[in-house]
Scaffold this motif. Structure first.
Motif, mmCIF file in Angstrom:
data_model
loop_
_atom_site.group_PDB
_atom_site.id
_atom_site.type_symbol
_atom_site.label_atom_id
_atom_site.label_comp_id
_atom_site.label_asym_id
_atom_site.label_seq_id
_atom_site.Cartn_x
_atom_site.Cartn_y
_atom_site.Cartn_z
ATOM 1 N N LEU A 118 0.833 -1.196 0.000
ATOM 2 C CA LEU A 118 0.000 0.000 0.000
ATOM 3 C C LEU A 118 0.866 1.245 0.000
ATOM 4 O O LEU A 118 0.620 2.177 -0.778
ATOM 5 C CB LEU A 118 -0.938 0.008 1.212
ATOM 6 N N ALA A 119 1.900 1.282 0.832
ATOM 7 C CA ALA A 119 2.784 2.446 0.904
ATOM 8 C C ALA A 119 3.443 2.719 -0.450
ATOM 9 O O ALA A 119 3.515 3.877 -0.890
ATOM 10 C CB ALA A 119 3.848 2.235 1.981
ATOM 11 N N ASN A 120 3.907 1.659 -1.109
ATOM 12 C CA ASN A 120 4.519 1.840 -2.437
ATOM 13 C C ASN A 120 3.523 2.415 -3.429
ATOM 14 O O ASN A 120 3.847 3.312 -4.200
ATOM 15 C CB ASN A 120 5.066 0.513 -2.960
ATOM 16 N N TYR A 121 2.313 1.886 -3.413
ATOM 17 C CA TYR A 121 1.281 2.390 -4.324
ATOM 18 C C TYR A 121 0.963 3.846 -4.019
ATOM 19 O O TYR A 121 0.822 4.657 -4.947
ATOM 20 C CB TYR A 121 0.013 1.540 -4.229
ATOM 21 N N LEU A 122 0.840 4.192 -2.747
ATOM 22 C CA LEU A 122 0.521 5.574 -2.382
ATOM 23 C C LEU A 122 1.579 6.538 -2.898
ATOM 24 O O LEU A 122 1.256 7.598 -3.450
ATOM 25 C CB LEU A 122 0.369 5.705 -0.861
ATOM 26 N N GLU A 123 2.838 6.167 -2.712
ATOM 27 C CA GLU A 123 3.940 7.014 -3.204
ATOM 28 C C GLU A 123 3.857 7.188 -4.726
ATOM 29 O O GLU A 123 3.999 8.289 -5.251
ATOM 30 C CB GLU A 123 5.296 6.405 -2.828
ATOM 31 N N GLN A 124 3.610 6.094 -5.432
ATOM 32 C CA GLN A 124 3.519 6.152 -6.894
ATOM 33 C C GLN A 124 2.332 7.008 -7.328
ATOM 34 O O GLN A 124 2.435 7.789 -8.274
ATOM 35 C CB GLN A 124 3.378 4.748 -7.479
ATOM 36 N N ARG A 125 1.215 6.845 -6.640
ATOM 37 C CA ARG A 125 -0.003 7.589 -7.015
ATOM 38 C C ARG A 125 0.167 9.078 -6.772
ATOM 39 O O ARG A 125 -0.257 9.897 -7.588
ATOM 40 C CB ARG A 125 -1.187 7.029 -6.221
ATOM 41 N N VAL A 126 0.794 9.450 -5.665
ATOM 42 C CA VAL A 126 1.049 10.864 -5.371
ATOM 43 C C VAL A 126 1.922 11.463 -6.462
ATOM 44 O O VAL A 126 1.641 12.550 -6.976
ATOM 45 C CB VAL A 126 1.703 11.034 -3.976
ATOM 46 N N LEU A 155 -0.060 11.875 -9.747
ATOM 47 C CA LEU A 155 -1.005 12.987 -9.721
ATOM 48 C C LEU A 155 -0.301 14.349 -9.613
ATOM 49 O O LEU A 155 -0.927 15.381 -9.847
ATOM 50 C CB LEU A 155 -1.991 12.829 -8.561
ATOM 51 N N GLY A 156 0.975 14.338 -9.234
ATOM 52 C CA GLY A 156 1.737 15.575 -9.134
ATOM 53 C C GLY A 156 1.279 16.481 -8.006
ATOM 54 O O GLY A 156 1.308 17.704 -8.138
ATOM 55 N N ILE A 157 0.863 15.877 -6.893
ATOM 56 C CA ILE A 157 0.453 16.672 -5.739
ATOM 57 C C ILE A 157 1.368 16.352 -4.565
ATOM 58 O O ILE A 157 2.052 15.326 -4.552
ATOM 59 C CB ILE A 157 -1.024 16.412 -5.362
ATOM 60 N N SER A 158 1.386 17.242 -3.596
ATOM 61 C CA SER A 158 2.252 17.030 -2.442
ATOM 62 C C SER A 158 1.616 16.056 -1.457
ATOM 63 O O SER A 158 0.409 15.851 -1.454
ATOM 64 C CB SER A 158 2.534 18.359 -1.733
ATOM 65 N N ARG A 159 2.443 15.501 -0.619
ATOM 66 C CA ARG A 159 1.950 14.597 0.421
ATOM 67 C C ARG A 159 0.982 15.323 1.345
ATOM 68 O O ARG A 159 -0.047 14.783 1.735
ATOM 69 C CB ARG A 159 3.109 14.038 1.235
ATOM 70 N N LEU A 193 0.877 5.628 7.150
ATOM 71 C CA LEU A 193 0.519 4.802 5.985
ATOM 72 C C LEU A 193 1.675 4.745 4.995
ATOM 73 O O LEU A 193 1.990 3.684 4.454
ATOM 74 C CB LEU A 193 -0.728 5.354 5.300
ATOM 75 N N LEU A 194 2.305 5.879 4.759
ATOM 76 C CA LEU A 194 3.420 5.936 3.811
ATOM 77 C C LEU A 194 4.638 5.137 4.290
ATOM 78 O O LEU A 194 5.414 4.649 3.472
ATOM 79 C CB LEU A 194 3.831 7.385 3.552
ATOM 80 N N SER A 195 4.788 5.017 5.590
ATOM 81 C CA SER A 195 5.934 4.268 6.116
ATOM 82 C C SER A 195 5.571 2.824 6.465
ATOM 83 O O SER A 195 6.371 2.115 7.055
ATOM 84 C CB SER A 195 6.499 4.969 7.355
ATOM 85 N N ALA A 196 4.355 2.413 6.092
ATOM 86 C CA ALA A 196 3.856 1.056 6.352
ATOM 87 C C ALA A 196 3.858 0.743 7.846
ATOM 88 O O ALA A 196 4.070 -0.387 8.266
ATOM 89 C CB ALA A 196 4.664 0.017 5.577
ATOM 90 N N ASP A 197 3.598 1.788 8.641
ATOM 91 C CA ASP A 197 3.614 1.653 10.091
ATOM 92 C C ASP A 197 2.206 1.649 10.687
ATOM 93 O O ASP A 197 2.045 1.626 11.885
ATOM 94 C CB ASP A 197 4.431 2.807 10.692
ATOM 95 N N ALA A 230 -8.775 7.064 -0.934
ATOM 96 C CA ALA A 230 -9.024 6.657 -2.317
ATOM 97 C C ALA A 230 -9.614 7.821 -3.118
ATOM 98 O O ALA A 230 -9.200 8.065 -4.252
ATOM 99 C CB ALA A 230 -9.971 5.460 -2.354
ATOM 100 N N GLU A 231 -10.538 8.531 -2.535
ATOM 101 C CA GLU A 231 -11.142 9.672 -3.225
ATOM 102 C C GLU A 231 -10.091 10.749 -3.497
ATOM 103 O O GLU A 231 -10.020 11.286 -4.599
ATOM 104 C CB GLU A 231 -12.278 10.249 -2.389
ATOM 105 N N ALA A 232 -9.262 11.041 -2.519
ATOM 106 C CA ALA A 232 -8.222 12.057 -2.686
ATOM 107 C C ALA A 232 -7.212 11.665 -3.759
ATOM 108 O O ALA A 232 -6.676 12.531 -4.452
ATOM 109 C CB ALA A 232 -7.507 12.296 -1.355
ATOM 110 N N LEU A 233 -6.970 10.370 -3.898
ATOM 111 C CA LEU A 233 -5.980 9.882 -4.871
ATOM 112 C C LEU A 233 -6.613 9.434 -6.185
ATOM 113 O O LEU A 233 -5.947 8.838 -7.029
ATOM 114 C CB LEU A 233 -5.168 8.740 -4.262
ATOM 115 N N GLU A 234 -7.905 9.707 -6.322
ATOM 116 C CA GLU A 234 -8.631 9.408 -7.558
ATOM 117 C C GLU A 234 -8.493 7.932 -7.958
ATOM 118 O O GLU A 234 -8.173 7.595 -9.091
ATOM 119 C CB GLU A 234 -8.173 10.334 -8.683
#
Length: 106
Positions: free
Chosen positions: A6-14, A17-21, A38-42, A55-59
């Motif tokens: 999930l963390a890897n996907y979140l980083e890729q999706r951000v 989309l070209g938006i900041s964390r 979430l980003l650190s898988a913690d 999910a909505e924020a990351l389309e």
């Protein structure tokens, strides 16, 4: 659970989309602490509402994020009805025709 997937996907999706964390956390209305966990898988106990807003924020779809988070893709779960675990229930539920979602989310 596969917090790392999930963390890897979140980083890729951000990045895609070209938006900041910080912007993702703001759009999802989640705390920066939760977002960075979430980003650190913690984070091993994310709420469904958090996943849905994220999910909505990351389309993307909540289902896609849940599959990554639970590490229980339908293709890896035995759907013979014998499983009583949450992942098996989720997979069986998702396999019903009314709940099928295409990979593109349409």
């Amino acid at each position: 659970m596969s917090g790392k997937d999930l963390a890897n996907y979140l980083e890729q999706r951000v990045a895609m989309l070209g938006i900041s964390r910080s912007e993702v956390a703001r759009r999802a209305d989640i705390s920066r602490q939760t977002w960075y966990r979430l980003l650190s898988a913690d984070l091993t106990d994310a709420k469904l509402s958090t996943i849905t807003r994220l999910a909505e924020a990351l389309e993307t779809t909540p289902l896609h994020l849940l599959r990554l988070y639970l590490d229980e893709g339908v293709d890896r779960v035995h759907l013979n009805g014998a499983s009583n675990d949450a992942g098996g229930f989720l997979a069986r539920t998702l396999e019903t025709p009314a709940n099928r979602v295409s990979p593109s989310g349409n």
